[in-house]
Design a protein around this motif. Structure first.
Motif, PDB file in Angstrom:
ATOM      1  N   PHE A 174     -43.884-138.236  50.861  1.00 37.49           N
ATOM      2  CA  PHE A 174     -43.959-136.905  51.465  1.00 37.49           C
ATOM      3  C   PHE A 174     -43.979-135.797  50.411  1.00 37.49           C
ATOM      4  O   PHE A 174     -44.609-134.760  50.596  1.00 37.49           O
ATOM      5  N   ILE A 175     -43.293-136.023  49.318  1.00 30.82           N
ATOM      6  CA  ILE A 175     -43.255-135.001  48.255  1.00 30.82           C
ATOM      7  C   ILE A 175     -44.632-134.826  47.638  1.00 30.82           C
ATOM      8  O   ILE A 175     -45.043-133.717  47.285  1.00 30.82           O
ATOM      9  N   SER A 190     -53.948-130.679  47.696  1.00 28.79           N
ATOM     10  CA  SER A 190     -54.936-129.676  47.268  1.00 28.79           C
ATOM     11  C   SER A 190     -54.745-129.303  45.808  1.00 28.79           C
ATOM     12  O   SER A 190     -55.714-129.158  45.048  1.00 28.79           O
ATOM     13  N   GLU A 191     -53.472-129.164  45.414  1.00 27.90           N
ATOM     14  CA  GLU A 191     -53.177-128.803  44.024  1.00 27.90           C
ATOM     15  C   GLU A 191     -53.652-129.884  43.064  1.00 27.90           C
ATOM     16  O   GLU A 191     -54.248-129.584  42.021  1.00 27.90           O
ATOM     17  N   GLY A 246     -46.191-133.640  42.614  1.00 36.35           N
ATOM     18  CA  GLY A 246     -44.989-133.351  43.393  1.00 36.35           C
ATOM     19  C   GLY A 246     -43.703-133.673  42.663  1.00 36.35           C
ATOM     20  O   GLY A 246     -42.718-132.935  42.758  1.00 36.35           O
ATOM     21  N   ALA A 273     -47.438-135.582  49.336  1.00 42.08           N
ATOM     22  CA  ALA A 273     -48.375-135.204  50.401  1.00 42.08           C
ATOM     23  C   ALA A 273     -48.598-133.700  50.463  1.00 42.08           C
ATOM     24  O   ALA A 273     -49.682-133.236  50.821  1.00 42.08           O
ATOM     25  N   GLY A 274     -47.584-132.923  50.100  1.00 41.16           N
ATOM     26  CA  GLY A 274     -47.733-131.478  50.120  1.00 41.16           C
ATOM     27  C   GLY A 274     -48.472-130.907  48.925  1.00 41.16           C
ATOM     28  O   GLY A 274     -48.662-129.689  48.840  1.00 41.16           O
ATOM     29  N   ARG A 275     -48.881-131.786  48.011  1.00 44.44           N
ATOM     30  CA  ARG A 275     -49.536-131.302  46.781  1.00 44.44           C
ATOM     31  C   ARG A 275     -50.957-131.840  46.632  1.00 44.44           C
ATOM     32  O   ARG A 275     -51.509-131.856  45.525  1.00 44.44           O
TER      33      ARG A 275
END
Length: 279
Positions: A22-23, A29-30, A49, A25-27
């Motif tokens: 999950f950590i 695009s970056e 992440g 998954a939020g990155r």
């Protein structure tokens, strides 16, 4: 549902998803902006992440607790019927190989080879993995029934295969953890070890074309594809993707057969060397 957390493998899976995947998954695009088109193992959203430069598996080797949790997650994953090793054991004519050698490449604890040895007693099995894994497995397997039939050998599968002339070089759930650049390197390391009748047996997923399976199966397949990208900068391949990987690895590699055991999430892909093809 919370009582499920008392089961170690389920607790490991939830911890792994929340604190590893999950950590990253939020990155996504970056990472895509930072590493445009990169196939390097340490250019995954997971790396962004966590702020870690090592590839995921290499980092886990330096962190035994997180490695143990990963293995617990895999144990839970493998407990689902669609991923049960019986599909591999029953899905191929192992007894038809006669007295031959099977090399279980990246075979970890050797549990797959152990199951296969019961199915085909005439076969010899060599289980290969990294040195620290093999040392640990040897210690835990000593005196355990059946393990005396297995030979454990330290080997990095990015290096040339040291065992020549095996009937089967088995890769179970290996190539989907790597981009084409590194999956091709694994396959290329096996080809020089081939002798007459040698073959590579891949047991891995083949991504379905959109809309060709039910919604639940498609959802699971796409989630797995995303997980490979997020954590390993890798990919789940459709059939054309697999064929492209084989051609990239060695033009002589020929996909001889594909078998999908009933109820299995994975397929058996048998590769042989076609010496008549251009090199």
């Amino acid at each position: 549902m919370s009582k499920l957390l008392t089961i170690p493998s389920i607790r490991d899976s939830i911890g792994y998803l929340v604190e590893e995947g999950f950590i990253g998954a939020g990155r996504i695009s970056e990472a895509a902006e930072m590493y445009r088109g990169s196939q390097e193992r340490n250019h995954a959203p997971w790396n962004v992440g966590h702020g870690i430069d090592l590839p995921t598996f290499q980092f886990f080797e330096t962190n035994p607790k997180r490695m143990a949790r990963f293995f617990g997650n895999m144990e839970n994953f493998g407990s689902q019927d669609a991923y049960n090793i019986r599909h591999l054991v029953e899905g191929y004519d192992w007894t038809g190989l006669g007295e031959a050698t099977v090399v279980d490449v990246g075979g970890n604890t050797g549990h797959v080879s152990l199951a296969l040895s019961k199915k085909a007693p005439a076969l010899n099995f060599i289980v290969q993995d990294l040195e620290n894994v093999i040392m640990d497995v040897k210690e835990r397997a000593e005196g355990q029934p059946g393990y005396e039939r297995l030979r454990f050998e330290a080997h990095d599968f990015f290096s040339p295969q040291p065992v020549s002339g095996a009937a089967v070089y088995l890769l179970r759930f290996i190539c989907h953890d790597y981009s084409d650049k590194y999956a091709a390197k694994i396959l290329q390391g096996l080809v020089p070890a081939f002798r007459q009748k040698s073959r590579i047996l891949l047991f891995d997923g083949i991504m379905p074309a959109p809309g060709t399976v039910n919604n639940l199966a498609e959802r699971k397949a796409r989630i797995m594809d995303m997980e490979m990208m997020i954590t390993y900068n890798a990919v789940e391949r459709d059939l054309e993707g697999w064929k492209a990987l084989f051609a990239k690895s060695d033009k002589r590699l020929k996909l001889q057969s594909i078998t999908t055991p009933r109820g299995s999430a994975h397929s058996l892909m048998e590769l042989v060397l076609d010496e008549a093809s251009d090199t």
